[in-house]
Design a protein around this motif. Structure first.
Motif, PDB file in Angstrom:
ATOM      1  N   GLU B  12      -8.985  -1.093  -2.680  1.00 55.52           N
ATOM      2  CA  GLU B  12      -8.660  -0.654  -1.325  1.00 55.52           C
ATOM      3  C   GLU B  12      -7.171  -0.318  -1.221  1.00 55.52           C
ATOM      4  O   GLU B  12      -6.787   0.702  -0.667  1.00 55.52           O
ATOM      5  CB  GLU B  12      -9.029  -1.776  -0.338  1.00 55.52           C
ATOM      6  CG  GLU B  12      -8.819  -1.430   1.104  1.00 55.52           C
ATOM      7  CD  GLU B  12     -10.041  -0.740   1.716  1.00 55.52           C
ATOM      8  OE1 GLU B  12     -10.229  -0.875   2.909  1.00 55.52           O
ATOM      9  OE2 GLU B  12     -10.783  -0.076   0.979  1.00 55.52           O
ATOM     10  N   CYS B  13      -6.342  -1.183  -1.818  1.00 57.62           N
ATOM     11  CA  CYS B  13      -4.896  -0.961  -1.782  1.00 57.62           C
ATOM     12  C   CYS B  13      -4.499   0.276  -2.578  1.00 57.62           C
ATOM     13  O   CYS B  13      -3.677   1.065  -2.131  1.00 57.62           O
ATOM     14  CB  CYS B  13      -4.146  -2.175  -2.343  1.00 57.62           C
ATOM     15  SG  CYS B  13      -4.091  -3.535  -1.177  1.00 57.62           S
ATOM     16  N   SER B  14      -5.090   0.412  -3.767  1.00 60.71           N
ATOM     17  CA  SER B  14      -4.667   1.567  -4.568  1.00 60.71           C
ATOM     18  C   SER B  14      -5.126   2.866  -3.917  1.00 60.71           C
ATOM     19  O   SER B  14      -4.429   3.881  -3.984  1.00 60.71           O
ATOM     20  CB  SER B  14      -5.178   1.444  -6.008  1.00 60.71           C
ATOM     21  OG  SER B  14      -6.571   1.404  -6.005  1.00 60.71           O
ATOM     22  N   LEU B  38      -6.830   0.884   9.567  1.00 58.20           N
ATOM     23  CA  LEU B  38      -7.436  -0.436   9.608  1.00 58.20           C
ATOM     24  C   LEU B  38      -6.880  -1.299   8.472  1.00 58.20           C
ATOM     25  O   LEU B  38      -6.524  -2.475   8.663  1.00 58.20           O
ATOM     26  CB  LEU B  38      -8.962  -0.291   9.467  1.00 58.20           C
ATOM     27  CG  LEU B  38      -9.805  -1.419  10.034  1.00 58.20           C
ATOM     28  CD1 LEU B  38      -9.694  -1.451  11.550  1.00 58.20           C
ATOM     29  CD2 LEU B  38     -11.267  -1.255   9.620  1.00 58.20           C
ATOM     30  N   HIS B  39      -6.778  -0.704   7.288  1.00 59.14           N
ATOM     31  CA  HIS B  39      -6.266  -1.438   6.130  1.00 59.14           C
ATOM     32  C   HIS B  39      -4.794  -1.806   6.322  1.00 59.14           C
ATOM     33  O   HIS B  39      -4.381  -2.918   5.993  1.00 59.14           O
ATOM     34  CB  HIS B  39      -6.440  -0.619   4.852  1.00 59.14           C
ATOM     35  CG  HIS B  39      -5.888  -1.303   3.641  1.00 59.14           C
ATOM     36  ND1 HIS B  39      -6.541  -2.336   3.007  1.00 59.14           N
ATOM     37  CD2 HIS B  39      -4.712  -1.147   2.988  1.00 59.14           C
ATOM     38  CE1 HIS B  39      -5.813  -2.769   2.002  1.00 59.14           C
ATOM     39  NE2 HIS B  39      -4.683  -2.058   1.966  1.00 59.14           N
ATOM     40  N   LEU B  40      -4.027  -0.875   6.850  1.00 60.00           N
ATOM     41  CA  LEU B  40      -2.595  -1.145   7.061  1.00 60.00           C
ATOM     42  C   LEU B  40      -2.381  -2.341   7.982  1.00 60.00           C
ATOM     43  O   LEU B  40      -1.457  -3.135   7.784  1.00 60.00           O
ATOM     44  CB  LEU B  40      -1.893   0.080   7.660  1.00 60.00           C
ATOM     45  CG  LEU B  40      -1.478   1.208   6.710  1.00 60.00           C
ATOM     46  CD1 LEU B  40      -0.684   2.264   7.448  1.00 60.00           C
ATOM     47  CD2 LEU B  40      -0.659   0.668   5.538  1.00 60.00           C
ATOM     48  N   SER B  42      -4.142  -4.919   8.163  1.00 58.63           N
ATOM     49  CA  SER B  42      -4.457  -6.198   7.536  1.00 58.63           C
ATOM     50  C   SER B  42      -3.658  -6.459   6.254  1.00 58.63           C
ATOM     51  O   SER B  42      -3.660  -7.571   5.747  1.00 58.63           O
ATOM     52  CB  SER B  42      -5.957  -6.268   7.226  1.00 58.63           C
ATOM     53  OG  SER B  42      -6.252  -5.263   6.291  1.00 58.63           O
ATOM     54  N   CYS B  43      -2.978  -5.439   5.708  1.00 56.99           N
ATOM     55  CA  CYS B  43      -2.328  -5.617   4.399  1.00 56.99           C
ATOM     56  C   CYS B  43      -0.818  -5.386   4.476  1.00 56.99           C
ATOM     57  O   CYS B  43      -0.365  -4.274   4.734  1.00 56.99           O
ATOM     58  CB  CYS B  43      -2.959  -4.655   3.386  1.00 56.99           C
ATOM     59  SG  CYS B  43      -2.177  -4.715   1.776  1.00 56.99           S
ATOM     60  N   ARG B  44      -0.075  -6.457   4.230  1.00 55.21           N
ATOM     61  CA  ARG B  44       1.373  -6.360   4.354  1.00 55.21           C
ATOM     62  C   ARG B  44       1.977  -5.513   3.238  1.00 55.21           C
ATOM     63  O   ARG B  44       2.910  -4.735   3.465  1.00 55.21           O
ATOM     64  CB  ARG B  44       1.981  -7.762   4.331  1.00 55.21           C
ATOM     65  CG  ARG B  44       3.135  -7.865   5.324  1.00 55.21           C
ATOM     66  CD  ARG B  44       3.802  -9.204   5.251  1.00 55.21           C
ATOM     67  NE  ARG B  44       4.821  -9.208   4.200  1.00 55.21           N
ATOM     68  CZ  ARG B  44       5.439 -10.306   3.793  1.00 55.21           C
ATOM     69  NH1 ARG B  44       5.118 -11.479   4.291  1.00 55.21           N
ATOM     70  NH2 ARG B  44       6.369 -10.241   2.873  1.00 55.21           N
ATOM     71  N   THR B  45       1.444  -5.678   2.022  1.00 55.67           N
ATOM     72  CA  THR B  45       1.986  -4.923   0.880  1.00 55.67           C
ATOM     73  C   THR B  45       1.919  -3.415   1.131  1.00 55.67           C
ATOM     74  O   THR B  45       2.890  -2.695   0.905  1.00 55.67           O
ATOM     75  CB  THR B  45       1.178  -5.237  -0.400  1.00 55.67           C
ATOM     76  OG1 THR B  45       0.786  -6.604  -0.359  1.00 55.67           O
ATOM     77  CG2 THR B  45       1.976  -4.954  -1.631  1.00 55.67           C
ATOM     78  N   CYS B  46       0.771  -2.975   1.622  1.00 60.24           N
ATOM     79  CA  CYS B  46       0.618  -1.546   1.871  1.00 60.24           C
ATOM     80  C   CYS B  46       1.498  -1.096   3.035  1.00 60.24           C
ATOM     81  O   CYS B  46       1.989   0.034   3.038  1.00 60.24           O
ATOM     82  CB  CYS B  46      -0.839  -1.192   2.141  1.00 60.24           C
ATOM     83  SG  CYS B  46      -1.809  -1.118   0.635  1.00 60.24           S
ATOM     84  N   ARG B  47       1.698  -1.980   3.979  1.00 57.59           N
ATOM     85  CA  ARG B  47       2.583  -1.641   5.103  1.00 57.59           C
ATOM     86  C   ARG B  47       4.012  -1.445   4.616  1.00 57.59           C
ATOM     87  O   ARG B  47       4.707  -0.527   5.038  1.00 57.59           O
ATOM     88  CB  ARG B  47       2.528  -2.749   6.160  1.00 57.59           C
ATOM     89  CG  ARG B  47       1.789  -2.305   7.407  1.00 57.59           C
ATOM     90  CD  ARG B  47       2.021  -3.162   8.631  1.00 57.59           C
ATOM     91  NE  ARG B  47       2.379  -4.551   8.417  1.00 57.59           N
ATOM     92  CZ  ARG B  47       1.488  -5.565   8.401  1.00 57.59           C
ATOM     93  NH1 ARG B  47       0.207  -5.337   8.557  1.00 57.59           N
ATOM     94  NH2 ARG B  47       1.900  -6.795   8.246  1.00 57.59           N
TER      95      ARG B  47
HETATM   96 ZN   LIG Z   1      -3.198  -2.923   0.743  1.00 62.30          ZN
END
Ligand SMILES: [Zn+2]
Lengths: 183, 156
Positions: B12-14, B38-40, B42-47
């Motif tokens: 999901e992240c990649s 939606l993913h952003l 929930s995911c700090r790394t991707c943010r």
């Molecule tokens: Zn992510």
């Protein structure tokens, strides 16, 4: 200039009107120079390349078969830039004294810039370190505000390729700028 | 269960990372956009990744404008005489000049200017020498004149 006026000028140019073609140059020269300068990192080379590009556009205007003139002319400018880069590479192979990355010329700096000169140089240097295709894609997106479809016309490649070139280019730039402590 | 979850999140992240540039450029489809946002959330790394790319674009956009004093207009003169033509023009002129000089030499000799005694290799046949000279004069003179006329017309 609206589309109707532009296609009129193109038609006249195809019939040999230098004045009509000069009006087209007037319209797109600023953007053409932006592209060439960001690709080459040097103003006088960029000017020479634009001159060459306009001349070759004039010679081949009869082959222009509709569609986006802007994309057509930018693709000619991009090709002229690539020729210039190849020339540099050949030169560099012969005389090793030429540095890997030509420094951006400083005469383009204006007083009202937000960035320090070091940062400007670092960003331009980072751009020059991108592979040509990625660099061109990023430049077309950022400096002349083209969308992906238009970029794909200039680069004559599918949308997916534009997407991945931009993505890789931007990530690479981010890493380079981080290394240079610009971010 | 945990590793499966991790692996799911990794892909999901990649995938998100691959789409971030398109997202920033407003080039994502509605469905992809929704999933990515939606993913952003929930995911700090991707943010963080998103922020760094946004800053990169911001930095690129802040670069000073470039401008040129030079004019790129095409000159009517440059268009009618291309650089390649200029060399050809010099060649034409040279050929015309040489042809006319040779023609004059021939006609000069015809009037015994160069060999007053007529001791040419074909001395026994003076009419032959005169004939050859006359022929050369006509041919060379015509060639020279033809080229000159051509050049004169082109200039107009
Ligand atoms: Zn992510």
């Amino acid at each position: 200039m609206d589309d109707v006026e532009e296609s009129k000028l193109i038609g006249l140019s195809q019939q040999g009107s230098v004045d009509a073609f000069n009006a087209l140059i007037e319209c797109y020269q600023k953007e053409a120079l932006k592209i060439a300068f960001r690709i080459l990192g040097n103003l006088s080379d960029a000017e020479d390349v634009c001159q060459t590009a306009w001349m070759s556009a004039w010679k081949s205007i009869k082959n222009f078969r509709g569609g986006s003139f802007r994309a057509w002319i930018f693709s000619i400018v991009a090709n002229a830039c690539r020729d210039e880069l190849r020339k540099r590479k050949r030169k560099r192979n012969m005389e090793t004294s030429i540095p890997d990355c030509p420094l951006p010329s400083t005469d383009v700096l204006t007083d009202d810039i937000v960035l320090t000169r070091e940062k400007v140089e670092a960003v331009q240097k980072a751009l020059l370190r991108l592979p040509y295709e990625q660099r061109l894609a990023v430049i077309l997106r950022v400096y002349v505000d083209m969308n992906y479809k238009e970029i794909s016309k200039v680069m004559k490649c599918p949308l997916g390729t534009v997407r991945s070139r931009l993505n890789r280019g931007l990530h690479r730039l981010r890493d380079l700028l981080r290394d240079g402590e610009c971010l | 269960m945990k590793t499966w979850f991790k692996r799911f999140y990794k892909t999901e992240c990649s995938r998100t990372r691959e789409q971030l540039t398109s997202y920033l450029d407003g080039e994502l489809g509605a469905k992809e956009l929704q999933e990515l946002e939606l993913h952003l959330k929930s995911c700090r790394t991707c943010r963080e990744e998103y922020d760094s790319l946004r800053q990169t674009i911001g930095l690129l956009r802040q670069m000073p404008e470039v401008s040129s004093e030079r004019t790129f207009r095409i000159d009517e003169k440059n268009v009618t005489t291309k650089p390649g033509d200029r060399k050809l023009l010099i060649l034409y002129r040279a050929v015309a000049g040489v042809a006319i000089i040779l023609a004059l030499v021939c006609i000069g000799d015809f009037g015994h200017l160069f060999m007053p005694t007529g001791e040419s290799p074909l001395g026994g046949y003076p009419w032959l020498v005169r004939g050859i000279e006359l022929g050369l004069f006509v041919i060379l003179g015509a060639l020279g004149l033809r080229i000159l006329i051509h050049l004169f017309r082109r200039r107009k």
